[in-house]
Design a protein around this motif. Structure first.
Motif, PDB file in Angstrom:
ATOM      1  N   ALA A   9       0.834  -1.208   0.000  1.00 49.77           N
ATOM      2  CA  ALA A   9       0.000   0.000   0.000  1.00 49.77           C
ATOM      3  C   ALA A   9       0.868   1.257   0.000  1.00 49.77           C
ATOM      4  CB  ALA A   9      -0.929  -0.011   1.206  1.00 49.77           C
ATOM      5  N   ALA A  10       1.974   1.231   0.750  1.00 47.37           N
ATOM      6  CA  ALA A  10       2.870   2.377   0.803  1.00 47.37           C
ATOM      7  C   ALA A  10       3.532   2.611  -0.551  1.00 47.37           C
ATOM      8  CB  ALA A  10       3.921   2.162   1.882  1.00 47.37           C
ATOM      9  N   VAL A  11       3.954   1.536  -1.201  1.00 47.95           N
ATOM     10  CA  VAL A  11       4.586   1.661  -2.521  1.00 47.95           C
ATOM     11  C   VAL A  11       3.588   2.201  -3.544  1.00 47.95           C
ATOM     12  CG1 VAL A  11       5.608   0.368  -4.425  1.00 47.95           C
ATOM     13  CG2 VAL A  11       6.308  -0.119  -2.077  1.00 47.95           C
ATOM     14  N   ALA A  12       2.349   1.679  -3.500  1.00 49.44           N
ATOM     15  CA  ALA A  12       1.319   2.149  -4.432  1.00 49.44           C
ATOM     16  C   ALA A  12       1.007   3.616  -4.216  1.00 49.44           C
ATOM     17  CB  ALA A  12       0.054   1.306  -4.256  1.00 49.44           C
ATOM     18  N   ALA A  13       0.942   4.031  -2.958  1.00 50.84           N
ATOM     19  CA  ALA A  13       0.661   5.438  -2.657  1.00 50.84           C
ATOM     20  C   ALA A  13       1.805   6.340  -3.112  1.00 50.84           C
ATOM     21  CB  ALA A  13       0.421   5.608  -1.161  1.00 50.84           C
ATOM     22  N   ALA A  14       3.033   5.851  -2.995  1.00 52.76           N
ATOM     23  CA  ALA A  14       4.187   6.650  -3.407  1.00 52.76           C
ATOM     24  C   ALA A  14       4.274   6.783  -4.925  1.00 52.76           C
ATOM     25  CB  ALA A  14       5.468   6.035  -2.864  1.00 52.76           C
ATOM     26  N   ILE A  15       3.824   5.769  -5.645  1.00 51.38           N
ATOM     27  CA  ILE A  15       3.900   5.791  -7.109  1.00 51.38           C
ATOM     28  C   ILE A  15       2.745   6.577  -7.719  1.00 51.38           C
ATOM     29  CG2 ILE A  15       3.796   4.324  -9.177  1.00 51.38           C
ATOM     30  CD1 ILE A  15       5.276   2.186  -7.629  1.00 51.38           C
ATOM     31  N   ALA A  16       1.583   6.558  -7.068  1.00 51.87           N
ATOM     32  CA  ALA A  16       0.369   7.161  -7.626  1.00 51.87           C
ATOM     33  C   ALA A  16       0.553   8.606  -8.074  1.00 51.87           C
ATOM     34  CB  ALA A  16      -0.772   7.047  -6.621  1.00 51.87           C
ATOM     35  N   PRO A  17       1.197   9.487  -7.282  1.00 54.63           N
ATOM     36  CA  PRO A  17       1.348  10.877  -7.746  1.00 54.63           C
ATOM     37  C   PRO A  17       2.144  11.022  -9.039  1.00 54.63           C
ATOM     38  CG  PRO A  17       1.730  10.741  -5.383  1.00 54.63           C
ATOM     39  CD  PRO A  17       1.671   9.329  -5.900  1.00 54.63           C
ATOM     40  N   LEU A  18       2.982  10.053  -9.342  1.00 51.73           N
ATOM     41  CA  LEU A  18       3.783  10.112 -10.568  1.00 51.73           C
ATOM     42  C   LEU A  18       2.967   9.740 -11.798  1.00 51.73           C
ATOM     43  CD1 LEU A  18       7.033   8.368  -9.241  1.00 51.73           C
ATOM     44  CD2 LEU A  18       6.563  10.835  -9.410  1.00 51.73           C
ATOM     45  N   LEU A  19       1.831   9.075 -11.575  1.00 51.76           N
ATOM     46  CA  LEU A  19       1.029   8.583 -12.694  1.00 51.76           C
ATOM     47  C   LEU A  19      -0.220   9.413 -12.955  1.00 51.76           C
ATOM     48  CD1 LEU A  19       1.178   4.750 -11.850  1.00 51.76           C
ATOM     49  CD2 LEU A  19       2.689   6.058 -13.360  1.00 51.76           C
ATOM     50  N   LEU A  20      -0.676  10.150 -11.952  1.00 50.80           N
ATOM     51  CA  LEU A  20      -1.913  10.923 -12.082  1.00 50.80           C
ATOM     52  C   LEU A  20      -1.636  12.280 -12.711  1.00 50.80           C
ATOM     53  CD1 LEU A  20      -3.445  10.160  -8.574  1.00 50.80           C
ATOM     54  CD2 LEU A  20      -4.073   9.107 -10.748  1.00 50.80           C
ATOM     55  N   THR A  21      -2.562  12.720 -13.563  1.00 51.83           N
ATOM     56  CA  THR A  21      -2.437  14.045 -14.170  1.00 51.83           C
ATOM     57  C   THR A  21      -3.027  15.117 -13.256  1.00 51.83           C
ATOM     58  OG1 THR A  21      -4.501  13.600 -15.367  1.00 51.83           O
ATOM     59  CG2 THR A  21      -2.429  13.159 -16.520  1.00 51.83           C
ATOM     60  N   ASP A  22      -4.232  14.890 -12.764  1.00 53.72           N
ATOM     61  CA  ASP A  22      -4.854  15.794 -11.805  1.00 53.72           C
ATOM     62  C   ASP A  22      -4.896  15.090 -10.450  1.00 53.72           C
ATOM     63  OD1 ASP A  22      -6.211  17.683 -10.413  1.00 53.72           O
ATOM     64  OD2 ASP A  22      -8.080  17.537 -11.552  1.00 53.72           O
ATOM     65  N   GLN A  23      -4.202  15.650  -9.478  1.00 49.26           N
ATOM     66  CA  GLN A  23      -4.036  14.967  -8.210  1.00 49.26           C
ATOM     67  C   GLN A  23      -4.889  15.568  -7.087  1.00 49.26           C
ATOM     68  OE1 GLN A  23       0.122  14.174  -7.339  1.00 49.26           O
ATOM     69  NE2 GLN A  23       0.635  14.528  -9.480  1.00 49.26           N
ATOM     70  N   THR A  24      -5.867  16.371  -7.464  1.00 54.06           N
ATOM     71  CA  THR A  24      -6.721  17.006  -6.458  1.00 54.06           C
ATOM     72  C   THR A  24      -7.443  15.974  -5.611  1.00 54.06           C
ATOM     73  OG1 THR A  24      -7.065  18.908  -7.915  1.00 54.06           O
ATOM     74  CG2 THR A  24      -8.604  18.631  -6.083  1.00 54.06           C
ATOM     75  N   PHE A  25      -8.059  15.009  -6.275  1.00 56.55           N
ATOM     76  CA  PHE A  25      -8.802  13.980  -5.546  1.00 56.55           C
ATOM     77  C   PHE A  25      -7.865  13.139  -4.687  1.00 56.55           C
ATOM     78  CE2 PHE A  25     -10.621   9.668  -5.258  1.00 56.55           C
ATOM     79  CZ  PHE A  25     -11.797   9.968  -4.596  1.00 56.55           C
ATOM     80  N   PHE A  26      -6.670  12.871  -5.192  1.00 54.57           N
ATOM     81  CA  PHE A  26      -5.703  12.076  -4.433  1.00 54.57           C
ATOM     82  C   PHE A  26      -5.299  12.800  -3.151  1.00 54.57           C
ATOM     83  CE2 PHE A  26      -1.383  10.785  -3.331  1.00 54.57           C
ATOM     84  CZ  PHE A  26      -1.497   9.402  -3.328  1.00 54.57           C
ATOM     85  N   VAL A  27      -5.032  14.099  -3.258  1.00 53.09           N
ATOM     86  CA  VAL A  27      -4.656  14.883  -2.076  1.00 53.09           C
ATOM     87  C   VAL A  27      -5.807  14.928  -1.084  1.00 53.09           C
ATOM     88  CG1 VAL A  27      -4.019  17.184  -1.256  1.00 53.09           C
ATOM     89  CG2 VAL A  27      -2.976  16.273  -3.337  1.00 53.09           C
ATOM     90  N   GLN A  28      -7.018  15.147  -1.585  1.00 52.47           N
ATOM     91  CA  GLN A  28      -8.182  15.189  -0.701  1.00 52.47           C
ATOM     92  C   GLN A  28      -8.397  13.863   0.006  1.00 52.47           C
ATOM     93  OE1 GLN A  28     -11.319  16.449  -3.359  1.00 52.47           O
ATOM     94  NE2 GLN A  28     -10.881  18.631  -3.054  1.00 52.47           N
ATOM     95  N   THR A  29      -8.152  12.764  -0.700  1.00 54.34           N
ATOM     96  CA  THR A  29      -8.298  11.441  -0.091  1.00 54.34           C
ATOM     97  C   THR A  29      -7.275  11.239   1.027  1.00 54.34           C
ATOM     98  OG1 THR A  29      -9.105  10.518  -2.185  1.00 54.34           O
ATOM     99  CG2 THR A  29      -8.297   8.960  -0.530  1.00 54.34           C
ATOM    100  N   ALA A  30      -6.030  11.635   0.770  1.00 52.38           N
ATOM    101  CA  ALA A  30      -4.984  11.499   1.790  1.00 52.38           C
ATOM    102  C   ALA A  30      -5.289  12.362   3.010  1.00 52.38           C
ATOM    103  CB  ALA A  30      -3.626  11.869   1.200  1.00 52.38           C
TER     104      ALA A  30
END
Length: 218
Positions: A9-30
């Motif tokens: 889960a930690a590795v997936a979370a660390a990689i996700a920002p490198l793959l997403l174009t709009d990271q607003t939802f990702f930041v809000q989720t975190a």
């Protein structure tokens, strides 16, 4: 097995920002996970009830908004101050509030949230229902942060730190005391657990987490 799942889960979370174009939802989720981490410590382990955690999210957001726009405080200083003020407000509010129990405590915390919302909707200093505009982006040593990935990793780092704090707190002697509260406050008190002080500490930690989430979410 649990450690493997956490590592993946930690590795997936660390990689996700490198793959997403709009990271607003990702930041809000975190940031939501950060708030929930504190809330689970207060409600899950300590066995208390709260419906007003959003009040401390608002405190964190207002710290950054008012501090940077109105008072001219550097964004990084305001960001650091937000969890401190969140914890401080939680302590001040919790001193009388945490003497309540059960649904009385839940509705009392909800009342705190409604009071803060009313103040935000009427006080010009806090936007008077319109909001506060012109909040500057985060800057460090004169370098302005515009890349969304930086905010993603800051949110992930805050979440990781919160999880680590909760993990160590729950496994400590103090943690055993707050877990005893969830079973029976009378039994915990007879075992030497300081009831109000323990509740206040957990409430302040949860308020600090929520305050940082609100600050970073501005």
């Amino acid at each position: 097995m649990t450690r493997i799942v956490i590592a993946l889960a930690a590795v997936a979370a660390a990689i996700a920002p490198l793959l997403l174009t709009d990271q607003t939802f990702f930041v809000q989720t975190a940031l939501t996970a950060l708030v929930v981490t504190g809330l689970s410590l207060f409600m899950g382990y300590a066995g208390q009830a709260s419906l007003g955690q959003g009040a401390f999210v608002a405190v964190g957001g207002l710290t950054v908004a008012v501090g940077t726009v109105t008072l001219g405080i550097p964004p990084l200083v305001a960001l650091v101050a937000a969890p401190v003020l969140g914890a401080l407000v939680a302590t001040l509010v919790g001193w009388p509030l945490l003497r309540l129990r059960g649904h009385y405590l839940a509705f009392g915390s909800l009342a705190v949230l409604l009071i803060i919302q009313t103040v935000m909707a009427t006080a010009p200093l806090f936007g008077a229902g319109v909001g506060i505009f012109g909040i500057p982006p985060l800057s460090v040593a004169g370098l302005v942060v515009t890349d969304q990935r930086v905010y993603s990793y800051v949110a992930l780092a805050a979440l990781a730190a919160a999880l680590l704090v909760c993990h160590n707190l729950v496994r400590s002697r103090f943690g055993r005391g707050i877990r005893a509260l969830a079973g029976s406050e009378s039994a915990a008190a007879s075992s030497g657990v300081p009831i109000l002080r323990s509740k206040l500490t957990v409430f302040a930690v949860a308020g600090g987490f929520a305050g940082f989430a609100g600050a970073l979410g501005c």
